[in-house]
Design a protein around this motif. Structure first.
Motif: not given
Length: 200
Positions: A93-98
Motif C-alpha cells: 500500500g505504501f509503495d503503490m501510494a508513492v
C-alpha cells in the motif's frame, strides 16, 4: 514454475508519499531472479525537502539526488522495466501510494498496475514475532541485505514471494495470493470525465 512478477521498493525524502527519492526493481521469471536495477530520483517540487529522520533511515540526502532524474524523467524507464508484470512490495500500500501520489504531484498519468503485498503473504505463510522485512526475508533464507537500500529491499521482497510460492506449491502469483487468501489489487486511477458536445 511460472512465477513471474516485478518486486519494487521506494525510499522517500519525507513523510509525503509523493517524495520518492529512490526506487529498486527486481524482475522474477519462473521463480528465479533474472534482473535487478535501481536509481535515485529527484522528488517532485513541493515534496523535495529531505527530513533528517528519513535520511537517517536510508542515508540519502538532497545533495545525493542533484542531477538524478526527476519523477517524470524516470517514469518511462520504470514502466519499461515493469512491463505488464504484477508488482510485489512489502507493505505494498505504501509503495503503490508513492506511485500514485508522485504522479499526481507531477501531472503524469499513473499506470494502473496490479500488485500484491509480500507482507500480507508472509503473515499467512510464516509464524514470526515480527513481519518486518528483515525478519521475513531471513525466514525465506535471504538474511544478509542492506535494509532500506531500495534495490536490496526489492530483492529481499522477491525472495520472500519465491519462498512462499515454493512452500505452498503455487506456480504463479495469482495462485499464491489465492492460497494465502489475499488479493491481487490494482492502483485505482481516476478516469477523465466524459466530454459531451450534445446540443440542448
Amino acid at each position: 514454475m511460472a512465477l513471474d512478477f516485478t518486486a519494487i521498493d521506494f525510499e522517500t525524502a519525507n513523510p509525503s508519499n509523493a517524495s520518492a527519492c529512490a526506487v529498486g526493481l527486481v524482475k522474477v521469471r519462473g521463480g528465479e531472479v533474472v534482473a535487478q536495477t535501481g536509481w535515485l530520483i529527484q522528488p517532485p517540487a513541493g515534496h523535495d525537502r529531505f527530513f533528517e529522520l528519513n535520511t537517517r533511515i536510508h542515508g540519502i540526502t538532497a545533495e545525493d539526488v542533484i542531477g538524478a532524474a526527476t519523477w517524470t524523467g524516470q517514469l518511462a524507464a520504470m514502466n519499461a522495466f515493469i512491463g505488464g508484470d504484477v508488482l510485489v512490495a512489502h507493505n505494498a500500500g505504501f509503495d503503490m501510494a508513492v506511485i500514485k501520489r508522485a504522479c499526481e504531484a507531477t501531472g503524469d498519468d499513473c499506470p494502473p498496475y496490479r500488485y500484491a503485498c509480500s507482507l500480507q503473504v508472509a503473515r499467512k505463510v510464516y509464524q514470526l514475532e515480527s513481519y518486518r522485512l528483515p525478519f521475513v526475508a531471513a525466514e525465506a533464507g535471504f538474511s544478509e541485505f542492506a535494509h532500506h537500500n531500495a534495490t536490496a529491499d526489492a530483492l529481499a521482497c522477491a525472495h520472500v514471494m519465491i519462498d512462499a510460492a515454493r512452500r505452498l506449491a503455487a506456480d504463479d502469483i495469482d495462485l499464491l495470493t489465492e492460497y494465502c487468501g489475499v488479493r491481487v489489487s490494482q492502483i485505482a486511477v481516476a478516469e477523465a470525465p466524459a466530454v459531451s458536445f450534445a446540443v440542448a
